[in-house]
Design a protein around this motif. Sequence first.
Motif, PDB file in Angstrom:
ATOM      1  N   GLU A 179     143.556   3.185 127.034  1.00  0.00           N
ATOM      2  CA  GLU A 179     144.360   4.392 126.842  1.00  0.00           C
ATOM      3  C   GLU A 179     143.600   5.460 126.070  1.00  0.00           C
ATOM      4  O   GLU A 179     142.713   5.170 125.261  1.00  0.00           O
ATOM      5  CB  GLU A 179     145.666   4.042 126.121  1.00  0.00           C
ATOM      6  CG  GLU A 179     146.591   3.161 126.953  1.00  0.00           C
ATOM      7  CD  GLU A 179     147.886   2.842 126.237  1.00  0.00           C
ATOM      8  OE1 GLU A 179     148.007   3.174 125.025  1.00  0.00           O
ATOM      9  OE2 GLU A 179     148.781   2.256 126.878  1.00  0.00           O
ATOM     10  N   THR A 180     143.980   6.701 126.321  1.00  0.00           N
ATOM     11  CA  THR A 180     143.350   7.849 125.672  1.00  0.00           C
ATOM     12  C   THR A 180     144.010   8.105 124.322  1.00  0.00           C
ATOM     13  O   THR A 180     145.234   8.057 124.198  1.00  0.00           O
ATOM     14  CB  THR A 180     143.481   9.103 126.551  1.00  0.00           C
ATOM     15  OG1 THR A 180     142.837   8.856 127.812  1.00  0.00           O
ATOM     16  CG2 THR A 180     142.841  10.310 125.886  1.00  0.00           C
ATOM     17  N   ILE A 181     143.197   8.357 123.300  1.00  0.00           N
ATOM     18  CA  ILE A 181     143.738   8.714 121.988  1.00  0.00           C
ATOM     19  C   ILE A 181     143.418  10.174 121.697  1.00  0.00           C
ATOM     20  O   ILE A 181     142.419  10.715 122.181  1.00  0.00           O
ATOM     21  CB  ILE A 181     143.172   7.808 120.869  1.00  0.00           C
ATOM     22  CG1 ILE A 181     141.657   7.944 120.748  1.00  0.00           C
ATOM     23  CG2 ILE A 181     143.563   6.356 121.108  1.00  0.00           C
ATOM     24  CD1 ILE A 181     141.064   7.225 119.538  1.00  0.00           C
ATOM     25  N   ASP A 182     144.289  10.810 120.920  1.00  0.00           N
ATOM     26  CA  ASP A 182     144.059  12.208 120.569  1.00  0.00           C
ATOM     27  C   ASP A 182     143.126  12.308 119.374  1.00  0.00           C
ATOM     28  O   ASP A 182     142.711  11.308 118.782  1.00  0.00           O
ATOM     29  CB  ASP A 182     145.386  12.924 120.310  1.00  0.00           C
ATOM     30  CG  ASP A 182     146.195  12.296 119.179  1.00  0.00           C
ATOM     31  OD1 ASP A 182     145.629  11.556 118.351  1.00  0.00           O
ATOM     32  OD2 ASP A 182     147.420  12.556 119.121  1.00  0.00           O
ATOM     33  N   ALA A 183     142.800  13.535 119.017  1.00  0.00           N
ATOM     34  CA  ALA A 183     141.822  13.761 117.954  1.00  0.00           C
ATOM     35  C   ALA A 183     142.316  13.250 116.608  1.00  0.00           C
ATOM     36  O   ALA A 183     141.536  12.704 115.818  1.00  0.00           O
ATOM     37  CB  ALA A 183     141.487  15.248 117.875  1.00  0.00           C
ATOM     38  N   ALA A 184     143.603  13.423 116.330  1.00  0.00           N
ATOM     39  CA  ALA A 184     144.158  12.960 115.057  1.00  0.00           C
ATOM     40  C   ALA A 184     144.032  11.444 114.927  1.00  0.00           C
ATOM     41  O   ALA A 184     143.675  10.924 113.864  1.00  0.00           O
ATOM     42  CB  ALA A 184     145.618  13.392 114.930  1.00  0.00           C
ATOM     43  N   THR A 185     144.307  10.726 116.018  1.00  0.00           N
ATOM     44  CA  THR A 185     144.172   9.273 116.005  1.00  0.00           C
ATOM     45  C   THR A 185     142.708   8.880 115.877  1.00  0.00           C
ATOM     46  O   THR A 185     142.370   7.914 115.178  1.00  0.00           O
ATOM     47  CB  THR A 185     144.773   8.669 117.282  1.00  0.00           C
ATOM     48  OG1 THR A 185     146.139   9.078 117.408  1.00  0.00           O
ATOM     49  CG2 THR A 185     144.700   7.145 117.258  1.00  0.00           C
ATOM     50  N   ALA A 186     141.823   9.627 116.530  1.00  0.00           N
ATOM     51  CA  ALA A 186     140.391   9.357 116.426  1.00  0.00           C
ATOM     52  C   ALA A 186     139.923   9.482 114.979  1.00  0.00           C
ATOM     53  O   ALA A 186     139.109   8.685 114.511  1.00  0.00           O
ATOM     54  CB  ALA A 186     139.609  10.307 117.318  1.00  0.00           C
ATOM     55  N   LYS A 187     140.447  10.468 114.270  1.00  0.00           N
ATOM     56  CA  LYS A 187     140.088  10.622 112.859  1.00  0.00           C
ATOM     57  C   LYS A 187     140.648   9.460 112.035  1.00  0.00           C
ATOM     58  O   LYS A 187     139.977   8.923 111.150  1.00  0.00           O
ATOM     59  CB  LYS A 187     140.597  11.946 112.306  1.00  0.00           C
ATOM     60  CG  LYS A 187     140.171  12.214 110.864  1.00  0.00           C
ATOM     61  CD  LYS A 187     140.593  13.594 110.413  1.00  0.00           C
ATOM     62  CE  LYS A 187     140.055  13.874 109.000  1.00  0.00           C
ATOM     63  NZ  LYS A 187     140.550  12.932 107.995  1.00  0.00           N
ATOM     64  N   GLU A 188     141.870   9.061 112.346  1.00  0.00           N
ATOM     65  CA  GLU A 188     142.491   7.929 111.651  1.00  0.00           C
ATOM     66  C   GLU A 188     141.686   6.650 111.886  1.00  0.00           C
ATOM     67  O   GLU A 188     141.493   5.842 110.965  1.00  0.00           O
ATOM     68  CB  GLU A 188     143.926   7.744 112.149  1.00  0.00           C
ATOM     69  CG  GLU A 188     144.659   6.556 111.549  1.00  0.00           C
ATOM     70  CD  GLU A 188     146.010   6.322 112.194  1.00  0.00           C
ATOM     71  OE1 GLU A 188     146.507   5.182 112.116  1.00  0.00           O
ATOM     72  OE2 GLU A 188     146.558   7.261 112.792  1.00  0.00           O
ATOM     73  N   PHE A 189     141.172   6.478 113.095  1.00  0.00           N
ATOM     74  CA  PHE A 189     140.376   5.297 113.435  1.00  0.00           C
ATOM     75  C   PHE A 189     138.992   5.340 112.794  1.00  0.00           C
ATOM     76  O   PHE A 189     138.352   4.308 112.636  1.00  0.00           O
ATOM     77  CB  PHE A 189     140.210   5.189 114.951  1.00  0.00           C
ATOM     78  CG  PHE A 189     141.404   4.619 115.674  1.00  0.00           C
ATOM     79  CD1 PHE A 189     142.620   4.445 115.035  1.00  0.00           C
ATOM     80  CD2 PHE A 189     141.299   4.258 117.007  1.00  0.00           C
ATOM     81  CE1 PHE A 189     143.724   3.924 115.713  1.00  0.00           C
ATOM     82  CE2 PHE A 189     142.386   3.734 117.697  1.00  0.00           C
ATOM     83  CZ  PHE A 189     143.605   3.569 117.048  1.00  0.00           C
ATOM     84  N   GLY A 190     138.512   6.536 112.453  1.00  0.00           N
ATOM     85  CA  GLY A 190     137.172   6.679 111.906  1.00  0.00           C
ATOM     86  C   GLY A 190     136.127   7.100 112.928  1.00  0.00           C
ATOM     87  O   GLY A 190     134.928   7.050 112.657  1.00  0.00           O
ATOM     88  N   LEU A 191     136.586   7.542 114.095  1.00  0.00           N
ATOM     89  CA  LEU A 191     135.665   7.986 115.147  1.00  0.00           C
ATOM     90  C   LEU A 191     135.048   9.340 114.827  1.00  0.00           C
ATOM     91  O   LEU A 191     133.913   9.620 115.221  1.00  0.00           O
ATOM     92  CB  LEU A 191     136.406   8.087 116.487  1.00  0.00           C
ATOM     93  CG  LEU A 191     136.472   6.845 117.354  1.00  0.00           C
ATOM     94  CD1 LEU A 191     137.353   7.086 118.558  1.00  0.00           C
ATOM     95  CD2 LEU A 191     135.081   6.448 117.798  1.00  0.00           C
TER      96      LEU A 191
END
Length: 273
Positions: A179-191
């Motif tokens: 699944e695709t994640i948005d930018a906010a989730t990417a930041k939360e994940f540490g990407l």
Amino acid sequence: MAEILSIKPVAIDGPVIAGLNKGVLRLTLANPPANALSLSVMAALSAELDRAKANKSVRVIVLAAAGKVFCAGHDLKEMTARRADADKGKGFFEQTFSACAALMQQIVRHPLPIIAEVDGLATAAGLQLVCSCDLAIASHEATFCTPGVNIGLFCSTPMVALSRNVSHKHAMEMLLTGETIDAATAKEFGLVNRVVPREYLNQIVTKYAQTIASKSSLVVKTGKEAFYAQAEMGLADAYAYTGRVMVENMLARDAEEGIGAFIGKRKPEWTDE
């Protein structure tokens, strides 16, 4: 914004456009519409990275992309066409994945800091590209995914870079669901390091790059190399190794200058030695 000066004649349609301004080399993927990592694109990007090592004017590299997609990963049409080969494409597949692995390691081992400027979709090997960079700054519109599981091709090589950026649970969530994640989730994940409005993305990335470019390039090179080397070691070995690095760094002219400037409350004058 100051005009970006090209370091060599380049075709406006890429596949990689290079421009140098105030020590910041901007490499722009320009292989529309998906900026896919075909063999030619990977070769062009690798050549630009090699060229940057030999150019003392370059202190930081920004990796960006033209269009609505940052990078859609490997060129699946190029790869699928090679199924008609006598070996059903095996040789070409091996060549493609080997070239990609070499490119990602080239980014990690590069002496200069590399910042990903992400606007749009970064998927599969495109996500791998982002994860391989030292920093990543994304617009609010950026999205990320490892969708291989959806098309019968698990993102095994992107997994290497992904799993070195985020927790195992977050990595497996992306790899198993596709699944695709948005930018906010990417930041939360540490990407990514930061998520900013699209209209300010280039400005903020440039500020980060110029801040880093103002440091001693010797010290930055030493630190980047040591960071990735110690990350692969056990705790005791990591401390022993970085202790040796610190001693060598202390003996460098720029360390003497920087510490002296700090004590003397003045701006340091780097010699990159």
